[in-house]
Motif scaffolding. Sequence first.
Motif, short mmCIF file in Angstrom:
data_model
loop_
_atom_site.label_atom_id
_atom_site.label_comp_id
_atom_site.label_asym_id
_atom_site.label_seq_id
_atom_site.Cartn_x
_atom_site.Cartn_y
_atom_site.Cartn_z
N LYS A 182 31.22 41.10 43.06
CA LYS A 182 32.94 41.15 42.52
C LYS A 182 33.56 40.33 43.51
N LYS B 9 41.96 43.97 41.46
CA LYS B 9 41.20 43.43 40.34
C LYS B 9 40.46 42.35 40.69
N THR B 10 39.32 41.81 40.01
CA THR B 10 38.42 40.86 40.34
C THR B 10 39.17 39.37 40.01
N ASP B 11 38.87 38.68 40.95
CA ASP B 11 39.55 37.18 40.77
C ASP B 11 38.35 36.28 39.73
N SER B 12 39.43 36.45 38.40
CA SER B 12 38.47 35.71 37.40
C SER B 12 38.16 34.22 37.33
N SER B 13 38.85 33.54 38.35
CA SER B 13 38.61 31.95 38.75
C SER B 13 37.41 31.91 39.03
N TYR C 27 34.71 33.08 38.23
CA TYR C 27 33.46 33.43 37.30
C TYR C 27 33.54 32.46 36.03
#
Length: 229
Positions: free
Chosen positions: A122, A130-134, A136
């Motif tokens: 994560k 929150k998680t950094d979606s970039s 993934y």
Amino acid sequence: MTDPPYEHVMGGMKSKKYNVGSWKANSYMNMKMSQFKHDNIFGFLDATIPKMKKINMYVFCSKLQLAHYFDYINQHKKIKFDLLIWDKSSQDNKYSMKSSKFFTQDIEYVVRLYESGVSLNKIWNADHTKTDSSYYLKRQKYDQPHEKLHESMKPVALLSNYIKLSSNENDLVLDPFMGSGSTGVAAIKLNRRFIGMELNEEYFNVAKTRIENIFDTKKEKPKCKTLSK
């Protein structure tokens, strides 16, 4: 995490430049590193995979090599994979080869090989909410490095993303095709241990200097050992 020699299309085009791909005919890429084919890839994977406690690899490759990696994966049912893309298509990127006859060479492939039980870390955003979606996204966009210490240098920032996602501090990162040492630079910056291997003495010395400079920046004494052939 590593970047072995590629396999290239050779000949079949009028332009001499295109005959050898995007590299000059007398370049190190074409003279020493081209045509890493099926048997080479199988030998490389057979040598490295048994050394890992869990299969957890990122391997840069050319389009022609994808079939070889998929062939290996199909023969080893415990191996899972993702196909990732390095997008180097920035308008400011003057290093990409462009043509009106063929699709532009504006991406490179990265095959991630792993096994059950190996998941991604994560990575939190700046607020740690929150998680950094970039991180993934399978397509990551970075310009080619403008400091051309090696003809196939990869962006340290891209390598850092993969290292963050698939290792923890003090873990060991291996690059058996080290080149100019970008993987080592990324690993040391992120407080990982690193082993790098490089046959070309000139590139080995470049990598060694770059990695030692990171230790100087961190004001740490490198705990490293150089082994000759």
